[in-house]
Design an enzyme around this catalytic site. Structure first.
Site, short mmCIF file in Angstrom:
data_model
loop_
_atom_site.label_atom_id
_atom_site.label_comp_id
_atom_site.label_asym_id
_atom_site.label_seq_id
_atom_site.Cartn_x
_atom_site.Cartn_y
_atom_site.Cartn_z
CB CYS A 21 -11.98 -0.40 1.99
SG CYS A 21 -10.97 -1.74 1.40
CG ASN A 255 -7.36 -2.19 1.98
OD1 ASN A 255 -7.22 -1.31 1.14
ND2 ASN A 255 -6.87 -2.09 3.20
N GLY A 256 -7.20 -2.51 -1.60
CA GLY A 256 -6.03 -2.35 -2.45
C GLY A 256 -6.44 -2.09 -3.87
CG MET A 502 16.87 21.75 -16.11
SD MET A 502 16.06 22.41 -14.63
CE MET A 502 15.15 23.78 -15.30
CD GLU A 915 12.61 14.44 -1.92
OE1 GLU A 915 12.34 13.70 -0.98
OE2 GLU A 915 12.73 14.04 -3.08
CE LYS A 966 13.24 12.36 -9.87
NZ LYS A 966 14.45 11.95 -9.22
#
Lengths: 1511, 484
Positions: A21, A255-256, A502, A915, A966
């Site tokens: 929030c 908030n959190g 893998m 990435e 992971k």
């Protein structure tokens, strides 16, 4: 149709709901109550609207609310209208009450409320109907709207002051809540008491901020006054309407996310029996349960906080207990404060997680941040005595000349306004004051015992690390050759966990034919989206494995005895430490050892009885004064089998919780069974305070003696092993964002897969387990099989351990779906282009999975009316839904990466960059028409190569929140894999290793994700934005949040995905199968009516058309293949991707090996086409003509009834197969686009204004106002530049823009070259995110009188992942300034904690103070810090950097930059430096990454010219 | 493990064979050994694959990466333990196995396979040399008695395993020495018989009782075995040779390979062999291109044949896998294989069919009459042969050796008497539990699966032993290596 409530249905469980929030408050420091404060509070709320969300109905918000002081005058008038006479202020209380909107419930609730008031001896003054305008809220909100009333209660006899009244009101509320739960209301969710107090009152509801005033007309009354207003706008992960989940709660707005909630609730419950307070006396038990069931994390936190406050602690004191600073490693903390925290750690574990909590009791109002500062909080103090604090700056318009100061809350710090004292009390004064109330240090010195200080017991009491009979013990505990060779060897030698590649393709424990340890039936949970994981290495300063064990005392007192506990440095203890603990026999520290064994002759009953005996013995021991219980399997022998240590630990833990004695003792586990990090984590997670893995130590010692490992001494090997477990445990905790072992203990951050309800309810209470499975008898059987193999088999048949086969395929070992047969058949088929051979492969895989590997193997298709196959849509249409997985160029070779891209482009499917960025050359098609461009551009936490140009060249942008192998972890590309080409594409330096942080530093919660989605949508409005999640319990709820955050696609990855490198603990033990995650996602999206606006994709070991068919029926419309696409390209599952030695040229950058790559695009094309063909055959059989018809048709699946596996028999997939029901007719697949609201963006105006520049490169210059609601400014404009002018953009200063005001979040995100901007004002978080060029100058507005360099001007996480451009800030930046910077240059006058973290390139000049942990993980680039008082050094993390002397070139360059800073911003700091330049140069510290310097030197780039040119 | 970059730095290397001229003068083995250091560096080439295809390619499931790594690290003792955990007789397979493991080795995709077979051989030879191979009699006896019929690799493996499990095992061998095919099928230059003898001696010391000249179904009545033993394991092999029923077959000088080879083995063992069938000074023709043919070739050369031809009905296989992908990696490819014997002198030819033999007045074979064949793919996709017109030829010969494979076990005697069911190919039919249609009678090895490799026979013997143990005891702790 009745809208659904938040009730468990199918895989949906409301306990996984999250919210986040915007939070804020305004307060008059002097405590002057005015109506203006209310108006200002509501204005703050409205300006935070974008941090919230609305449901499927655009007018129904997720919740908004306000907490204020009781407006006495207003109420007095209102009550007189009702003929209610109010006693004087402070002698009456008022409660806002939600009552179910039906007559019977309504009467019942009113009745029981009144009855409780009477019983508690108070006076019912009357009820007031709160005036509301039901037309002001959304349709969905209205459909479940409660009757909203206020109850007025006068103080009865015996109430001496307002504090006593407040406590009595608390008792009344708790009793009413409990009674209402038991009252059998027809709508139990409809009853709720938002507040009941003589000090404060809460107005809240399922509203949008803009609806507050219209809905609650009270709030508009000029006589409605308060000196403070605490407001909150909620973003929830669901659309299931709930009025009570709006904030604020009674004391706070949050908030959190509280990550450790399960443990906190359990511990609170366990402590209950020892509660005693003179303030409550007999009333104490009326408060139970302390934590109201069914509430959110914030609600639970509020419940605990109000208890601590009402029982006598001040509000700040209680907050400090619950959210302690990171004190363990804080070198600068005062001894008193440290003692305070250490003392309180003996009493209560932290409530850990990202949190910005604003709190108020009506007199003080304040806010605190978690230890890691993961939520933003900015404040402004005005000259006329107003304080405005909020998640963002600019939420209230304040003339610059009225600003006294601007600041931000720092990690672990508290900000408090005391309206009674009429002043702001700063963190140090406040906390030091509280910490010196009681002589905490004296108490600690006298009572807390550190294990290291316990005298060593006699040598004969210490169990030796013996090899005698070791093989038998290893066998009895199920050790394999792999455990020794792959897992334990590296731990003992290097102090590191083993790494693998893998992913995993072995069966779930419950489907395995091999006996499994109980640990194998659990999966680690991890943070994604709703809270961030932490980097335990780079952000070590907030982490701690230190913990205390022993008996707790009454929570409401603070005596010396409260810290009579044993303090341990590590949870894993060696035999000498174990002996010390066993020998403890002092008052308050007394150990009793209990055997955890059961008789070998009697499998089932034996175990059950032994557990009961163990639990009873534990209880008795506590009653006889034991404060530490050691559960030990040392006594195992031919006749006595070891009880699985996790079972024994959890059983005792939960038994004692139920008995109310759990907090009177600590649990220590002495077990030969535990050896892996996962084992230790589970034991701690289910209550163990320490573990002595004696067989693991014996094994390590024996390996050293045998010479299979090399180490200086047995002691060193054991020390390494313990170190590796510490690191591993930290890593697992941080995946969930938990920082301390103390709060991880008992937190149960796990999901069980394959354990039945009886077992879970009895011993693992509260753990999710959704497919049922085995129970106690199967566990006993597995233990007995191992025991028999160890003790009964003749030694000559028994000379070695079992092979294992978990990590590498072995014939005698665990089954793998990728095995020699399946790989060979697949490769032969795709190379020959032979569908018949493919079918052989598919039959093999489908058959294997049916029998023994996956959940989908247990499903089968229902019979249906078949259709001719030519009526089914063609394979060419189906393959456009296929994608290859995100594998970065860098992790795999250029050849392999481009091969996949060409193949997918030929098919019309999509490949994924991974990435690592992408070479812009690949955006241009090849002469033969092939394209090497990846349609999906991934944006991961490292942000490598993410530029405006990269983003505009995408069809889909994927935000990687987690990866299957992971989840919750970052990554690392070792320096040896970073060659010149990779470095160029990643904007880094060749040879220098690269770190991807565990979290996205711009996503710590769901509303942050919404912001990033918005940013990326701005960066390329033609691309879809996708969010990649990993399956775990609760992922559906997260996916619903993702849909509300406006993602176009959500990807649910299975836990088994492949990867370049991952700790084996994560590969094996984190995450869940995609079948569970996907089914949950589909169910929750449909239930929330969110499915129609988002596409759902799944991946994770998809191998055949049958797999895809099941994915479609469970709800996915797009499908990803990663490992299988690599196998088709030649991968043979070497699992050495992390070693750079892939012999088939795929996962390697070695030029020799890359030449061996023999994959062809057609191999991948064949594979995808064959999958589609097999899928078509199934579609024809089931009667589906198109995939769209098929998506979500879970009714076409059923559980195979031919399961004859002894363990799998107990599995129940009915929750997966639940057909979800929406609250109105709702689509099962995506039918329309999200509304991204881009039409409201400021950039539409900017693009119009800048047309001459965009079209003709004609310079333009404009001046505009800006506000915090103008988010992501200049990004769409930049996208236009990149689209039209490519990577180079426009010439510098072609577009000049001047803004005044507070810029919203993500100002200048992905800014392209050619834009030059000034802001007269300030900016919020994510300033300059992904900046790719251009210039931004921020300075205070004219008229401001505060001292710029002492105040904050830009928010947290500035310049995250920037690749270019320049920034000049006259003022301070927040936390994580220039995190992951890879090319931007910035001058700033001070930064918060973690500055320049993970930086790889670029240049940062800090002309003032830095926070702690500067340069953590910084592998490239340079920073210069002005350190006049020599205070910088302890703030710098020297892990990767050193301080270098300034050379002439540095000085020249600095002078130039500072001079420009002065010119652009008028900085007085810069002016002073320039005026005394010689002197100033003495004070600069040059922060230089060590590795980077070496590489520069070797590349001869370290010349003045080259460096200056680089700037 | 292993050396991470070993395969990039070290080339495949095998020890040289003894020179042809030298080795033709004796009957000793011709394969050399690598120095320990070199062998260790060959072990370092192993990549420790996530999926060790060698481990799958090996019928026994030898855990090859584990012992490659142990050898690389000089841990010989553990290496032999790990090797023995799947293979009772690595000294046999290390010498005579065609090494399908090396074909399946991942390095064989685009490089040279690890020298798995050489490493295996040196591990066990080293272990014997160090005296590590000592009798390990079982600690307790179960009291169950088992008869193993046949002492070839399957029989020996079954006996060794069953004895380890504590059963009392007696082995019945119809020949005069123990070892079956190992003893009398394989020439000494490939497998010196001391290698067999030392292993048999170890087993004997562990308590296995061996009976030679004990022909079950002839000298030893089947009923006696049935009466005296709790279980019988048939390991009699597939000894019925394929014949060539063409004109002239009856002439003198045309013999089955298995009439020829054992005589030489006896001779080498020091026996006197009356009227030994020898190739000395003769033109020899060997029909059949397999291992047995090869053994006939090496033996004939050593006996001093004048000329040797080896003919094969099938066409000449490809020299290597190439791109054709007929039997792509990791499968066993049908490529041209040359044994050490081929280095010693022979004329090999393929696609030849023998039509008839002609002889002299004394009934001795003098000439072979053959024809060349064209092989074509038929409509059903199968290869079909056609004689090449005008390609008829005649070749002089005084000795013709038939090495054209075997057609299952001999039926006469034991098999017939026991009355076990046979399959279409004449092999004994057993269930998953290796039990034949006659309760208590088990079968394994070539007798069950038909003519095959030594390595398969050992695997069969081990698996059958597990089945027998489980049958007798209700459970078994003998280690499995499931075929997959």
């Amino acid at each position: 149709m009745q809208p659904p409530r938040l009730h468990k249905h199918g895989l949906y469980d409301p306990t996984h709901e999250h919210d986040a929030c915007g939070v804020g408050f305004v307060a008059n420091i002097k405590g002057k109550a005015t109506h203006t404060i209310i108006e200002q509070g509501l204005e703050v709320l409205e300006n935070l609207t974008h941090r919230g969300a609305c449901g499927c109905d655009a007018d129904t918000g997720d919740g908004a609310g306000i907490l204020v002081q009781i407006p006495d005058a207003f109420l007095r008038a209102a009550c007189s209208d009702l003929s209610i006479t109010l006693p004087p202020r402070g002698e009456y209380g008022i409660g806002t009450v939600f009552i179910p909107n039906n007559d019977t419930d309504r009467d019942r609730c009113v009745q029981l409320f009144e009855q409780v008031i009477r019983e508690e001896g108070q006076v019912l003054l009357g009820w007031r109907q709160v005036p509301i305008d039901t037309g002001a809220c959304g349709e969905l909100a209205r459909s479940v709207m409660p009757d909203i009333r206020q109850v007025l209660i006068g103080a009865g006899a015996g109430i001496t002051d307002d504090a006593a009244l407040e406590r009595k009101l608390f008792v009344i509320r708790k009793r009413v809540e409990a009674r209402a739960r038991e009252a059998g209301l027809s709508d139990p969710d409809g009853f709720y008491v938002p507040s009941l107090s003589c000090r404060t009152i809460v107005y809240k509801g399922l509203l949008l901020p803009t609806q507050m005033q219209a809905f609650f007309s009270d709030l508009t009354d000029p006589t409605f006054t308060s000196a403070l207003a605490l407001v909150h706008q909620r973003f929830s992960t669901n659309t299931l309407p709930s009025w009570d989940r709006a904030h604020p709660y009674r004391l706070l707005a949050h908030n959190g996310e509280i990550n450790t909630l399960r443990g906190n609730i359990n511990w609170m419950h366990a402590r209950q029996s020892m509660f005693a307070s003179p303030l409550f006396g007999e009333d104490m038990s009326k408060l139970f349960p302390i934590i109201a069931p069914g509430g959110s994390d914030s609600s639970g936190f509020d419940n605990a906080l109000e208890l601590l406050v009402h029982t006598g602690r001040s509000l700040p004191h209680a907050v400090m207990m619950m959210i302690p600073e990171a004190w363990q490693k804080h070198e600068g903390m005062s001894p008193e404060k440290r003692a305070f925290y250490e003392y309180h750690a003996c009493m209560m574990e932290p409530w850990d997680g990202p949190a910005s909590i604003a709190f108020s009791d009506g007199t003080v109002i304040g806010a605190v941040l978690d230890r890691n500062g993961l939520r933003p909080s900015r404040y402004v103090v005005t000259k006329d005595g107003l304080v405005v604090m909020a998640s963002e700056v600019g939420v209230l318009q304040i003339p610059p000349e009225n600003v006294a100061s601007k600041g931000r809350l720092q990690p672990g710090r508290m900000f408090l306004v005391d309206t009674a004292q009429g002043r702001i009390i700063d963190d140090t004064e406040l906390k030091d004051g509280i910490a010196s109330h009681t002589p905490y240090q004296q108490h600690l010195d006298a009572n807390l015992v550190r294990l290291d200080d316990v005298p060593a017991p006699p040598a004969e009491a210490i169990a030796p690390y013996t090899s005698d009979g070791l093989l038998t013990r290893q066998q009895a505990f199920g050790y394999s050759i792999e455990d020794l060779r792959i897992l334990m060897g590296p731990m003992a030698v290097n102090g590191q966990e083993a790494i693998g590649s893998m992913g995993t393709d072995t069966p779930l424990a419950v489907l395995s034919d091999k006996p499994q340890l109980l640990y194998g039936y659990f999966k680690q949970l991890f943070a994604q989206v709703t809270n961030p994981p932490i980097d335990p290495i780079r952000e070590e300063l907030v982490m701690s494995v230190k913990a205390t064990i022993g008996a707790e005392q009454n929570l409401f007192e603070e005596t010396a005895a409260h810290c009579r506990q044993l303090e341990l440095e590590h949870p894993v203890i060696d035999n000498a430490e174990m002996a010390k603990i066993k020998a403890l026999d002092d008052p308050g520290l007394r150990t009793v050892t209990l055997p955890m064994l059961f008789p070998a002759h009697d499998e089932r009953v034996g175990l059950e009885e032994a557990l009961a005996t163990l639990c009873n013995d534990a209880q008795t021991a506590i009653e006889n004064g034991a404060t530490i219980l050691v559960l030990s399997d040392r006594g195992m022998n031919a006749k006595q089998v070891a009880i699985p240590s996790l079972l024994a630990t959890a059983a005792v833990h939960h038994h004692l919780i139920r008995a109310g004695t759990r907090t009177r003792c600590g649990l220590v586990v002495e077990s030969g069974e535990a050896r892996e990090v996962m084992h230790f984590c589970l034991l701690i997670g289910y209550g163990a305070g320490a573990i002595n893995p004696y067989v693991a130590f014996e094994t390590v010692t024996h390996m050293l003696a045998e010479g299979t490992i090399t180490c200086d001494s047995p002691a060193e090997a054991i020390a390494h092993y313990v170190k590796a477990t510490d690191k591993g445990i930290l890593k697992v905790m941080t995946k969930m964002g938990i920082s301390t072992v103390q709060s991880y203990r008992g937190a149960q951050i796990f999901e069980a897969i394959g354990l039945n309800r009886a077992l879970i309810d009895a011993h693992f209470t509260g753990t999710p387990s959704r497919i049922q499975g085995i129970g106690l008898d199967a566990l006993a059987r597995e233990a007995c099989v191992r025991h028999r193999d160890a003790f009964e088999v003749a030694p000559e048949l028994d000379g070695e351990l079992q092979v294992g086969g978990q990590y590498q395929w072995r014939r005698r070992g665990e089954f793998h779906m990728y095995n020699p047969n399946s790989i060979a058949k697949l490769q032969h088929a795709v190379r020959a282009g032979n569908y018949r051979m493919y079918k052989e492969y598919a039959d093999l895989v489908n058959d294997e999975s049916r029998h023994r590997a996956t959940l989908r193997g247990l499903l089968r298709f229902r019979r249906s009316t078949a259709i001719p196959i030519d009526e089914v849509e063609p394979a060419s249409a189906i393959v456009t839904r296929f994608k290859t997985g995100a594998m970065s160029f860098g992790s795999i070779s250029r050849e392999a990466h481009e091969n996949l891209a060409i193949a997918m482009n030929r098919l019309g499917g999509k490949s994924n960059t991974g990435e690592g960025g992408e070479d812009p050359d690949r955006f241009v098609p090849l002469p033969n028409g092939d394209s090497r461009r990846s349609a999906i551009k991934q944006v991961a936490s490292g942000r490598f190569g993410v530029t405006s140009h990269y983003l505009v060249n995408s069809d889909e942008i994927q935000i990687k929140m987690a990866q299957g192998a992971k989840p919750g972890e970052g990554g690392q590309l070792p320096g040896h894999k970073v060659d010149a080409y990779i470095a160029k594409i990643r904007y880094s330096t060749p040879g220098v290793g690269l770190i991807s942080p565990p979290p996205h530093h711009d996503i710590y919660s769901i509303e942050d994700l919404a912001q990033l989605i918005h940013d990326l949508k701005n960066s390329n409005n033609q691309a879809r934005v996708s969010v990649k999640l990993v399956a775990e319990v609760g992922v559906g709820t997260v996916a619903a949040g993702v849909s509300k955050a406006k993602a176009d696609v959500v990807l649910i990855s299975g836990h088994d995905g492949g990867t370049g490198a991952s700790p084996l603990t994560s590969t094996k033990h984190a995450g869940a199968p995609w079948e569970l995650g996907l089914a949950e996602t589909q169910q929750v999206l449909v239930m929330n009516d969110l499915r129609s606006r988002i596409r759902v994709e799944t991946d994770g070991q998809l191998k055949t058309g049958r797999d895809v068919a099941i994915a479609a029926l469970l709800g996915a419309e797009e499908y990803g293949f990663a490992s299988a696409a690599l196998v088709a390209s030649g991968c043979i599952m070497m699992r050495v991707c992390h070693l750079n030695t892939c012999p088939v040229g795929i996962a390697t950058q070695d030029p020799v090996l890359r030449k061996k790559f023999s994959g062809k695009p057609e191999h991948v094309v064949h594979f995808m086409t064959f999958i589609a063909e097999e899928l078509r055959e199934i579609m024809a059989e089931l009667g589906f003509r198109t995939i769209d018809e098929m998506v979500g048709r879970v009714d076409m699946l059923e559980m195979s009834d031919a399961i004859d596996h002894w363990k799998a028999r107990g599995i129940d997939l009915s929750e997966i197969l639940t057909v979800p029901t929406g609250w109105r007719d709702t689509a099962l697949h995506c039918t329309g686009p999200q509304d991204h609201g881009l039409d409201k963006a400021l950039d539409n105006q900017l693009i119009e204004l800048c047309k001459p520049a965009l079209e003709h490169r004609t310079p333009v210059e404009h001046t505009l106002p800006i506000r915090n609601v103008n988010r992501t400014a200049c990004t769409m404009l930049s996208a236009e530049i990149s689209r039209r002018h490519g990577l180079q953009g426009l010439p510098p200063e072609t577009i000049k823009l001047h803004f005044s005001g507070s810029a919203g979040q993500s100002f200048g995100a992905f800014m392209a070259p050619g834009i030059s901007v000034t802001i007269a004002g300030d900016a919020n978080d994510y300033f300059g995110k992904g900046m790719s060029g251009g210039q931004i100058i921020v300075a205070p507005p004219p008229g401001a009188t505060f001292v710029p360099e002492d105040n904050i001007i830009v928010g947290n996480v500035s310049l995250y992942g920037a690749t270019g451009g320049e920034v000049f800030c006259r003022g301070q930046g927040g936390e994580r300034f220039a995190v992951r910077n890879s090319g931007a240059t910035a001058v700033v006058e001070g930064v918060g904690d973690h500055g320049c973290e993970y930086m790889t390139r670029g240049l940062i000049v800090v002309l003032g103070k830095t926070g702690r942990n500067f340069a953590a993980g910084m592998s490239g680039g340079v920073a210069y810090v002005f350190d006049e008082d020599r205070s910088f050094a302890p703030h710098c993390n020297m892990g990767m950097v050193s301080f270098d002397p300034l050379e002439d070139a540095d000085v020249a360059m600095l002078k130039d930059l500072i001079h420009r800073h002065y010119e652009y911003t008028g900085s007085t700091v810069a002016w002073q430096m320039l005026s005394g330049w010689k002197e100033a140069t003495q004070h600069f510290v040059k922060v230089m990454p060590v590795e980077y310097r070496k590489v520069l030197a070797s590349a001869h780039l370290d010349t003045d010219d080259a460096r200056v040119a680089a700037v | 493990m292993g050396k991470i970059s070993g395969f990039l730095e070290i080339s495949r290397e095998l020890p040289p064979r003894r020179p042809v001229a030298e080795r033709l003068k004796d009957w000793q083995e011709l394969e050399g050994k690598l120095s320990d250091e070199k062998l260790q560096s060959q072990g370092a080439r192993c990549m420790d694959c996530g999926i060790p295809f060698c481990h799958k390619g090996c019928p026994l499931g030898n855990i090859i990466p584990d012992w490659n790594d142990l050898i690389y690290r000089g841990r010989w003792k553990e290496a032999i333990d790990r090797l023995h955990s799947t293979n009772n007789f690595p000294e046999f397979t290390g010498r005579v196995c065609p090494a399908p493991c090396e074909e399946a080795c991942v390095l064989n995709i685009n490089n040279d396979a690890v020298t798995i077979k050489q490493i295996e051989k040196q591990i066990i030879d080293h272990a014997f040399k160090e005296g590590w191979i000592v009798p390990v009699p079982p600690s307790t006896r179960t009291g169950k008695k088992i008869a193993v019929v046949g002492s070839g690799p399957a029989g020996l493996a079954a006996a060794a395993q069953l004895n380890r499990a504590g059963h009392t095992v007696e082995v019945f061998e119809r020949a005069d020495r123990i070892g079956g095919l190992l003893r009398y099928g394989i020439p000494d230059f490939k497998l010196e018989k001391s290698t067999v003898e030392r292993r048999v001696e170890q087993m004997r010391q562990e308590g296995v009782v061996f009976h030679v000249n004990a022909n079950v179904g002839a000298g030893v009545p089947v009923a006696d075995l049935r009466a005296q033993f709790d279980a019988i394991v048939l390991c009699g092999g597939a000894t019925q040779a394929r014949d060539l029923p063409i004109p002239g077959r009856e002439l003198n000088g045309i013999h089955f390979a298995m009439d020829f080879l054992p005589q030489q083995n006896k001779k080498v063992a020091g026996d006197t062999v009356e009227n030994q069938l020898v190739a000395t000074g003769k033109n020899v023709i060997i029909l059949g291109g397999g291992d047995t043919g090869s053994d006939c070739l090496g033996t004939s050369n050593r006996q001093g044949a004048k000329s040797i031809h080896q003919f094969e009905l099938l066409p000449k296989p490809a020299e290597s896998r190439g791109a054709a992908g007929i039997a792509p990696w990791p499968n066993w490819p049908m490529i041209l294989r040359s044994s050490s014997s081929h280095e010693e002198g022979v004329v090999r030819d393929w696609s030849l069919n023998t039509k008839r033999f002609t002889g002299d007045a004394d009934g001795n074979v003098r000439q072979l009459h053959g024809v060349r064949l064209d092989w074509k793919k038929g409509d059903d996709g199968r290869m079909q042969m056609e004689e090449t017109p005008g390609s008829e030829f005649t070749l002089d010969c005084e000795l013709v050796l038939l090495a054209m494979g075997f057609l299952g076990p001999e039926r006469k005697g034991m098999i017939d008497e026991l009355g076990v069911d046979l399959d279409q190919r004449g092999n004994v039919v057993v269930g998953d539990d290796y039990q034949s249609s006659v309760p208590g009678v088990f079968a394994c090895g070539d007798m069950r699966r038909g003519q095959s490799l030594v390595v398969w026979a050992i695997w069969e013997g081990r698996e059958a032993a597990r089945a027998v143990d489980a049958h007798l005891m209700g459970q078994t702790f003998l280690k499995a290596s499931p075929d997959c």
